[in-house]
Write a protein that holds these residues in place. Structure first.
Motif, PDB file in Angstrom:
ATOM      1  N   SER A  28       0.844  -1.196   0.000  1.00  0.00           N
ATOM      2  CA  SER A  28       0.000   0.000   0.000  1.00  0.00           C
ATOM      3  C   SER A  28       0.878   1.245   0.000  1.00  0.00           C
ATOM      4  O   SER A  28       1.958   1.253   0.589  1.00  0.00           O
ATOM      5  CB  SER A  28      -0.917   0.005   1.225  1.00  0.00           C
ATOM      6  N   ARG A  52      -2.592   3.641   1.941  1.00  0.00           N
ATOM      7  CA  ARG A  52      -3.941   3.169   1.619  1.00  0.00           C
ATOM      8  C   ARG A  52      -3.978   2.607   0.204  1.00  0.00           C
ATOM      9  O   ARG A  52      -3.308   3.114  -0.689  1.00  0.00           O
ATOM     10  CB  ARG A  52      -4.954   4.305   1.708  1.00  0.00           C
ATOM     11  N   GLN A  55      -9.058   2.629  -1.764  1.00  0.00           N
ATOM     12  CA  GLN A  55      -9.800   3.643  -1.023  1.00  0.00           C
ATOM     13  C   GLN A  55     -10.625   4.480  -1.986  1.00  0.00           C
ATOM     14  O   GLN A  55     -10.574   4.281  -3.185  1.00  0.00           O
ATOM     15  CB  GLN A  55      -8.848   4.524  -0.229  1.00  0.00           C
TER      16      GLN A  55
END
Length: 69
Positions: A28, A52, A55
């Motif tokens: 990530s 992230r 998302q």
């Protein structure tokens, strides 16, 4: 786009720039990159505090960028 990735989020804010946020390239990412389509240039912005992938992102009329997920 400077960073190869998948599972990213993209949105446009009121400053007419495209923001590509996070994603995955084996891990990530915290990366935020801004694309100016008038100048045809990419700018690496301040990274997110937390990595992230997969998302959602939304740009607001006042130029803020929200990333959720």
């Amino acid at each position: 786009m400077p960073t190869a990735r998948y599972g990213l989020a993209a949105t446009v804010t009121s400053n007419d720039k495209l923001y590509v946020v996070g994603g995955d390239n084996g891990e990530s990412l915290t990366t935020i990159e801004e694309y100016d389509w008038i100048a045809d240039t990419w700018t690496i912005r301040t990274p997110m505090p937390t990595a992230r992938a997969w998302q959602a992102a939304a740009g607001t009329p006042n130029g803020k960028l929200y990333v959720i997920g």
